[in-house]
Design an enzyme around this catalytic site. Sequence first.
Site, PDB file in Angstrom:
ATOM      1  N   GLY A 159       4.841   1.558  -3.873  1.00 58.30           N
ATOM      2  CA  GLY A 159       4.498   1.188  -5.248  1.00 58.30           C
ATOM      3  C   GLY A 159       5.703   1.404  -6.143  1.00 58.30           C
ATOM      4  O   GLY A 159       6.577   0.541  -6.248  1.00 58.30           O
ATOM      5  N   SER A 160       5.791   2.604  -6.729  1.00 57.80           N
ATOM      6  CA  SER A 160       6.947   2.900  -7.587  1.00 57.80           C
ATOM      7  C   SER A 160       8.236   2.876  -6.766  1.00 57.80           C
ATOM      8  O   SER A 160       9.289   2.488  -7.266  1.00 57.80           O
ATOM      9  CB  SER A 160       6.789   4.278  -8.231  1.00 57.80           C
ATOM     10  OG  SER A 160       5.609   4.326  -8.993  1.00 57.80           O
ATOM     11  N   GLY A 201     -20.174   8.045 -30.989  1.00 55.72           N
ATOM     12  CA  GLY A 201     -20.942   7.775 -29.762  1.00 55.72           C
ATOM     13  C   GLY A 201     -21.045   6.293 -29.456  1.00 55.72           C
ATOM     14  O   GLY A 201     -21.072   5.889 -28.285  1.00 55.72           O
ATOM     15  N   PRO A 237       0.812  -1.224   0.000  1.00 55.54           N
ATOM     16  CA  PRO A 237       0.000   0.000   0.000  1.00 55.54           C
ATOM     17  C   PRO A 237       0.852   1.285   0.000  1.00 55.54           C
ATOM     18  O   PRO A 237       0.532   2.235  -0.701  1.00 55.54           O
ATOM     19  CB  PRO A 237      -0.829  -0.126   1.286  1.00 55.54           C
ATOM     20  CG  PRO A 237      -0.939  -1.608   1.505  1.00 55.54           C
ATOM     21  CD  PRO A 237       0.332  -2.211   0.997  1.00 55.54           C
ATOM     22  N   GLU A 269       3.896  -3.088 -13.689  1.00 57.68           N
ATOM     23  CA  GLU A 269       5.317  -3.367 -14.015  1.00 57.68           C
ATOM     24  C   GLU A 269       6.085  -2.090 -14.334  1.00 57.68           C
ATOM     25  O   GLU A 269       6.912  -2.046 -15.246  1.00 57.68           O
ATOM     26  CB  GLU A 269       5.422  -4.420 -15.117  1.00 57.68           C
ATOM     27  CG  GLU A 269       4.900  -5.755 -14.619  1.00 57.68           C
ATOM     28  CD  GLU A 269       5.345  -6.952 -15.423  1.00 57.68           C
ATOM     29  OE1 GLU A 269       6.459  -6.942 -15.946  1.00 57.68           O
ATOM     30  OE2 GLU A 269       4.549  -7.896 -15.495  1.00 57.68           O
ATOM     31  N   GLY A 270       5.807  -1.047 -13.566  1.00 66.02           N
ATOM     32  CA  GLY A 270       6.466   0.246 -13.736  1.00 66.02           C
ATOM     33  C   GLY A 270       5.616   1.161 -14.596  1.00 66.02           C
ATOM     34  O   GLY A 270       5.362   0.868 -15.760  1.00 66.02           O
ATOM     35  N   THR A 271       5.166   2.270 -13.999  1.00 68.03           N
ATOM     36  CA  THR A 271       4.300   3.204 -14.746  1.00 68.03           C
ATOM     37  C   THR A 271       5.079   3.823 -15.915  1.00 68.03           C
ATOM     38  O   THR A 271       6.315   3.715 -15.976  1.00 68.03           O
ATOM     39  CB  THR A 271       3.822   4.345 -13.824  1.00 68.03           C
ATOM     40  OG1 THR A 271       4.979   5.118 -13.435  1.00 68.03           O
ATOM     41  CG2 THR A 271       3.121   3.827 -12.577  1.00 68.03           C
ATOM     42  N   SER A 272       4.361   4.516 -16.772  1.00 69.86           N
ATOM     43  CA  SER A 272       5.042   5.174 -17.909  1.00 69.86           C
ATOM     44  C   SER A 272       6.028   6.236 -17.407  1.00 69.86           C
ATOM     45  O   SER A 272       7.058   6.477 -18.045  1.00 69.86           O
ATOM     46  CB  SER A 272       4.008   5.795 -18.854  1.00 69.86           C
ATOM     47  OG  SER A 272       3.315   4.766 -19.525  1.00 69.86           O
ATOM     48  N   GLN A 273       5.709   6.844 -16.263  1.00 74.68           N
ATOM     49  CA  GLN A 273       6.654   7.832 -15.699  1.00 74.68           C
ATOM     50  C   GLN A 273       7.939   7.126 -15.235  1.00 74.68           C
ATOM     51  O   GLN A 273       9.039   7.614 -15.456  1.00 74.68           O
ATOM     52  CB  GLN A 273       6.017   8.579 -14.504  1.00 74.68           C
ATOM     53  CG  GLN A 273       4.930   9.567 -14.873  1.00 74.68           C
ATOM     54  CD  GLN A 273       3.625   8.896 -15.295  1.00 74.68           C
ATOM     55  OE1 GLN A 273       3.252   7.864 -14.767  1.00 74.68           O
ATOM     56  NE2 GLN A 273       2.937   9.487 -16.263  1.00 74.68           N
TER      57      GLN A 273
HETATM   58  C1  LIG Z   1      -4.246  -4.596 -12.096  1.00 76.63           C
HETATM   59  C2  LIG Z   1      -2.932  -4.472 -11.408  1.00 76.63           C
HETATM   60  C3  LIG Z   1      -2.105  -5.584 -11.339  1.00 76.63           C
HETATM   61  C4  LIG Z   1      -0.874  -5.494 -10.663  1.00 76.63           C
HETATM   62  N1  LIG Z   1      -0.105  -6.625 -10.494  1.00 76.63           N
HETATM   63  C5  LIG Z   1       0.952  -6.586  -9.649  1.00 76.63           C
HETATM   64  C6  LIG Z   1       1.636  -7.787  -9.264  1.00 76.63           C
HETATM   65  O1  LIG Z   1       1.307  -8.889  -9.719  1.00 76.63           O
HETATM   66  N2  LIG Z   1       2.654  -7.692  -8.372  1.00 76.63           N
HETATM   67  C7  LIG Z   1       3.058  -6.509  -7.832  1.00 76.63           C
HETATM   68  O2  LIG Z   1       3.971  -6.493  -7.031  1.00 76.63           O
HETATM   69  N3  LIG Z   1       2.426  -5.346  -8.172  1.00 76.63           N
HETATM   70  C8  LIG Z   1       1.386  -5.361  -9.059  1.00 76.63           C
HETATM   71  N4  LIG Z   1       0.723  -4.205  -9.375  1.00 76.63           N
HETATM   72  C9  LIG Z   1       1.177  -2.944  -8.798  1.00 76.63           C
HETATM   73  C10 LIG Z   1       1.758  -1.983  -9.819  1.00 76.63           C
HETATM   74  O3  LIG Z   1       3.010  -2.440 -10.275  1.00 76.63           O
HETATM   75  C11 LIG Z   1       1.827  -0.606  -9.139  1.00 76.63           C
HETATM   76  O4  LIG Z   1       0.479  -0.150  -9.060  1.00 76.63           O
HETATM   77  C12 LIG Z   1       2.684   0.375  -9.883  1.00 76.63           C
HETATM   78  O5  LIG Z   1       4.041   0.010  -9.775  1.00 76.63           O
HETATM   79  C13 LIG Z   1       2.529   1.802  -9.369  1.00 76.63           C
HETATM   80  O6  LIG Z   1       2.576   1.882  -7.971  1.00 76.63           O
HETATM   81  P1  LIG Z   1       1.412   2.666  -7.178  1.00 76.63           P
HETATM   82  O7  LIG Z   1       0.128   2.137  -7.689  1.00 76.63           O
HETATM   83  O8  LIG Z   1       1.682   2.597  -5.747  1.00 76.63           O
HETATM   84  O9  LIG Z   1       1.541   4.159  -7.696  1.00 76.63           O
HETATM   85  P2  LIG Z   1       2.529   5.294  -7.099  1.00 76.63           P
HETATM   86  O10 LIG Z   1       3.917   4.778  -7.044  1.00 76.63           O
HETATM   87  O11 LIG Z   1       1.928   5.860  -5.867  1.00 76.63           O
HETATM   88  O12 LIG Z   1       2.451   6.368  -8.261  1.00 76.63           O
HETATM   89  C14 LIG Z   1       1.380   7.310  -8.383  1.00 76.63           C
HETATM   90  C15 LIG Z   1       1.719   8.237  -9.549  1.00 76.63           C
HETATM   91  O13 LIG Z   1       2.950   8.949  -9.261  1.00 76.63           O
HETATM   92  C16 LIG Z   1       3.879   8.726 -10.305  1.00 76.63           C
HETATM   93  N5  LIG Z   1       5.223   8.673  -9.727  1.00 76.63           N
HETATM   94  C17 LIG Z   1       5.640   7.998  -8.621  1.00 76.63           C
HETATM   95  N6  LIG Z   1       6.949   8.200  -8.407  1.00 76.63           N
HETATM   96  C18 LIG Z   1       7.376   9.014  -9.411  1.00 76.63           C
HETATM   97  C19 LIG Z   1       8.637   9.587  -9.759  1.00 76.63           C
HETATM   98  N7  LIG Z   1       9.737   9.343  -9.036  1.00 76.63           N
HETATM   99  N8  LIG Z   1       8.690  10.376 -10.844  1.00 76.63           N
HETATM  100  C20 LIG Z   1       7.591  10.611 -11.591  1.00 76.63           C
HETATM  101  N9  LIG Z   1       6.371  10.110 -11.324  1.00 76.63           N
HETATM  102  C21 LIG Z   1       6.280   9.314 -10.255  1.00 76.63           C
HETATM  103  C22 LIG Z   1       3.479   7.382 -10.928  1.00 76.63           C
HETATM  104  O14 LIG Z   1       3.954   7.261 -12.252  1.00 76.63           O
HETATM  105  C23 LIG Z   1       1.964   7.482 -10.867  1.00 76.63           C
HETATM  106  O15 LIG Z   1       1.500   8.257 -11.939  1.00 76.63           O
HETATM  107  C24 LIG Z   1      -0.479  -4.257 -10.100  1.00 76.63           C
HETATM  108  C25 LIG Z   1      -1.310  -3.141 -10.198  1.00 76.63           C
HETATM  109  C26 LIG Z   1      -2.519  -3.255 -10.815  1.00 76.63           C
HETATM  110  C27 LIG Z   1      -3.418  -2.039 -10.852  1.00 76.63           C
END
Ligand SMILES: Cc1cc2nc3c(=O)[nH]c(=O)nc-3n(C[C@H](O)[C@H](O)[C@H](O)COP(=O)(O)OP(=O)(O)OC[C@H]3O[C@@H](n4cnc5c(N)ncnc54)[C@H](O)[C@@H]3O)c2cc1C
Length: 390
Positions: free
Chosen positions: A131-132, A339, A128, A362-366
Amino acid sequence: MVDFTLTEEQQNLREMAHDFAVKEIRPVAWDYDREGTWPQDIIEKAWEVGLMNSHIPLEYGGPGAGFLDGCLIEEELAWGCSGIQTSLACNGLASTPVMLGGSEELKREYLGRLIEAPLLASFCLTEPDAGSDVSGMRTTAERRGDRYVINGSKCFITNGGYANWYTVFAKTDKDAGHRGISAFVVPRDAGVVVDKKEDKLGQRASNTATVSFTDVEIPAGNLLGAENEGFKLAMMTLDRTRPGVAAMAVGVARAAFEFATNYSRERVQFGVPIAMHQAVQFMIADMATDIEAARLLTWKSAVMLDQGQRNTLISAHAKRFAADAAMKVATDAIQVYGGYGFIKEFPVEKLFRDAKIMQLYEGTSQIQRLVIARETLLPRHAQESQTVAV
Ligand SMILES: Cc1cc2nc3c(=O)[nH]c(=O)nc-3n(C[C@H](O)[C@H](O)[C@H](O)COP(=O)(O)OP(=O)(O)OC[C@H]3O[C@@H](n4cnc5c(N)ncnc54)[C@H](O)[C@@H]3O)c2cc1C
């Protein structure tokens, strides 16, 4: 010489995966999405015909397919439904740390389980509050004699509710940030508790769950690699799995593109099919270019792995570009439908919802851009002190 021609074996593999998507996935994909149905029947069939666990080496009973082979399968099955494919592909994510850092005994036991029966494994990194930036994780693994005791909770875990075993990242040194993380194999029957199944925007047929560990004891031999090297294992894993996610994004984009192209030929406005209007043609043309470019990057990132090269930069390029392309193509597919694209009775709104996750997991686009910037701006040897999380 650069040659983009697939071998006959690869063409057959791609055709087999496509047939499977046409016959087994497409007919139920929209229903399973609506109801959030767990695709157990499809998992069993895909396992039976060898479309799961393609990455497991021959010596452990797997097919020992290459990374490019894996991408061919992933694109086709995700074309069928990327939610179902996410569940089919997750064993690759969970078992890569085992292949990279597991003892011979662990590999035989846990990779063997996936080969012997249609079982699933999950990769547990995210929490929780982590994440990133996984360095903030709170799950701990404490060594007690010949055991580790794990306590903590992981969220958003793909297949978490159904997995037979879990690759779990936990702190073995609480004060050492990303250098205090270790990775372990935790069998479900050691006491893993599934707390919650998420109700998602897209990929609704895949299972995404919170799992927790309360005094879960595992043998010390279930440690993957050395203590406190879990972060490195996680990063090495993601280098190897991002080509597959990029391939899935290409599959979703291709599905949206095909629906939009067909619709544009049929829908008549101002006395002609809308495909005759240049503004619509240009949307179709941009979709086609994005898909081609995304696939080329995806294949390059996979071929580098097959050649034994480090692909961190290219796999980040591929995942970032293909994910953003899938989102754009799916958005424009709705635009082509007008529509009707917004209405659930029509197919593209599902693809739009499914595409979104490609930019997140697996790592956001950011985060991909952070990796790309680091790889571009810093020479490799200067990266030792850097931490860029998933
Ligand atoms: C359907 C689904 C399946 C998943 N499966 C798995 C799984 O099997 N195992 C697992 O371990 N995880 C899993 N995940 C987790 C997923 O990898 C994380 O949601 C993702 O890494 C982002 O973490 P967060 O959601 O906490 O977002 P955050 O890290 O809180 O990020 C929120 C926003 O801030 C941006 N951000 C954060 N830090 C920075 C930075 N330094 N610079 C610029 N922008 C930044 C992010 O890009 C994002 O836009 C899953 C998620 C989903 C929704």
